[in-house]
Design a protein around this motif. Structure first.
Motif, PDB file in Angstrom:
ATOM      1  N   CYS A   1       0.785  -1.192   0.105  1.00  0.00           N
ATOM      2  CA  CYS A   1      -0.092  -0.051   0.024  1.00  0.00           C
ATOM      3  C   CYS A   1       0.807   1.278  -0.013  1.00  0.00           C
ATOM      4  O   CYS A   1       0.543   2.404   0.174  1.00  0.00           O
ATOM      5  CB  CYS A   1      -0.956  -0.128   1.129  1.00  0.00           C
ATOM      6  SG  CYS A   1      -1.990  -1.389   1.019  1.00  0.00           S
TER       7      CYS A   1
ATOM      8  N   CYS B   1      -0.914   4.665   1.145  1.00  0.00           N
ATOM      9  CA  CYS B   1      -2.341   4.987   0.700  1.00  0.00           C
ATOM     10  C   CYS B   1      -3.037   5.567   1.754  1.00  0.00           C
ATOM     11  O   CYS B   1      -3.184   5.265   2.991  1.00  0.00           O
ATOM     12  CB  CYS B   1      -3.038   3.759   0.280  1.00  0.00           C
ATOM     13  SG  CYS B   1      -4.858   4.106  -0.178  1.00  0.00           S
TER      14      CYS B   1
ATOM     15  N   LEU C   1      -4.981   3.210   4.242  1.00  0.00           N
ATOM     16  CA  LEU C   1      -4.324   2.289   4.963  1.00  0.00           C
ATOM     17  C   LEU C   1      -4.609   2.369   6.530  1.00  0.00           C
ATOM     18  O   LEU C   1      -4.346   3.546   7.037  1.00  0.00           O
ATOM     19  CB  LEU C   1      -2.824   2.268   4.666  1.00  0.00           C
ATOM     20  CG  LEU C   1      -2.060   1.135   5.367  1.00  0.00           C
ATOM     21  CD1 LEU C   1      -2.559  -0.263   4.886  1.00  0.00           C
ATOM     22  CD2 LEU C   1      -0.532   1.339   5.098  1.00  0.00           C
TER      23      LEU C   1
ATOM     24  N   CYS D   1      -6.237  -3.056   5.018  1.00  0.00           N
ATOM     25  CA  CYS D   1      -7.031  -1.889   4.464  1.00  0.00           C
ATOM     26  C   CYS D   1      -8.474  -2.181   4.774  1.00  0.00           C
ATOM     27  O   CYS D   1      -9.033  -3.307   4.999  1.00  0.00           O
ATOM     28  CB  CYS D   1      -6.906  -2.509   2.959  1.00  0.00           C
ATOM     29  SG  CYS D   1      -8.286  -1.342   1.967  1.00  0.00           S
TER      30      CYS D   1
ATOM     31  N   CYS E   1      -5.932   0.430  -7.324  1.00  0.00           N
ATOM     32  CA  CYS E   1      -5.283  -0.590  -6.285  1.00  0.00           C
ATOM     33  C   CYS E   1      -5.445  -1.795  -7.129  1.00  0.00           C
ATOM     34  O   CYS E   1      -6.223  -2.407  -7.779  1.00  0.00           O
ATOM     35  CB  CYS E   1      -6.462  -0.615  -5.239  1.00  0.00           C
ATOM     36  SG  CYS E   1      -5.742  -1.514  -3.940  1.00  0.00           S
TER      37      CYS E   1
HETATM   38  S1  SF4 Z   1      -7.305   0.967  -1.245  1.00  0.00           S
HETATM   39 FE1  SF4 Z   1      -6.473  -0.306   0.542  1.00  0.00          FE
HETATM   40  S2  SF4 Z   1      -5.547  -2.088  -0.368  1.00  0.00           S
HETATM   41 FE2  SF4 Z   1      -5.702  -0.505  -1.774  1.00  0.00          FE
HETATM   42  S3  SF4 Z   1      -3.549   0.731  -1.457  1.00  0.00           S
HETATM   43 FE3  SF4 Z   1      -5.339   1.378  -0.335  1.00  0.00          FE
HETATM   44  S4  SF4 Z   1      -5.096   0.665   1.868  1.00  0.00           S
HETATM   45 FE4  SF4 Z   1      -3.949  -0.498   0.263  1.00  0.00          FE
END
Ligand code: SF4
Ligand code: SF4
Length: 146
Positions: A30, A49, A52, A59, A72
């Motif tokens: 992530c 991200c 996260l 996630c 993603c």
């Molecule tokens: S949406 Fe969720 S799985 Fe995708 S990068 Fe962001 S935190 Fe990670």
């Protein structure tokens, strides 16, 4: 003698539950990455991200994650060269390369916190992509992942 499922089954042969259990919840995938267009080398940054959970490194929107972040990634057993987009410590990448899991992997340690205790997870080490300007991301390249 091998009898753990990840030692005897291919990625393609695993059930959904087995497949999902391979994720150690390190949170490294992530992190934003930069690719050198000439060498195709991948550089990880400490910019994560915004979705996260920085404590659990999971996630909170896993099943619906592409609704939040359209690009993603979803990992597939036949990913081939794309496994390079995952950190070298990632179970999916390790198994795709015919390598064993590390001792700190929760499937081996039996402890979901072992990935944090071993210093592998991103817990406490990231900035949110909401607080870092896109043009500054190259300043956040890190060496503690790969
Ligand atoms: S949406 Fe969720 S799985 Fe995708 S990068 Fe962001 S935190 Fe990670
Ligand atoms: S890098 Fe691999 S093991 Fe770590 S959270 Fe992502 S998918 Fe799971």
């Amino acid at each position: 003698m091998k009898n753990n499922f990840w030692e005897v089954l291919t990625l393609e042969e695993m059930t959904r539950t087995q497949w999902e259990s391979l994720c150690d919840n390190c949170g490294r995938c992530c992190l934003h990455k930069i690719e050198d267009e000439d060498t195709e080398e991948i550089y990880f940054t400490d910019v994560a991200c915004q979705y996260l959970d920085v404590e659990t490194c999971q996630c909170p929107h896993y099943e619906m994650r592409q609704s939040f972040v359209p690009d993603c990634l979803t990992i597939y057993p036949d990913w081939g060269k794309k496994f390079n987009w995952l950190p070298a410590s990632c179970a999916y990448r390790l198994l795709s390369e015919g390598k064993p899991l590390f001792d700190w992997h929760p499937l081996i340690s039996g402890n979901v916190d072992s990935v944090h205790l071993a210093g592998i997870s991103v817990r406490g080490r990231t900035f949110s992509d909401e607080e870092v300007a896109a043009e500054d991301i190259y300043k956040h390249v890190i060496t503690w992942v790969d």
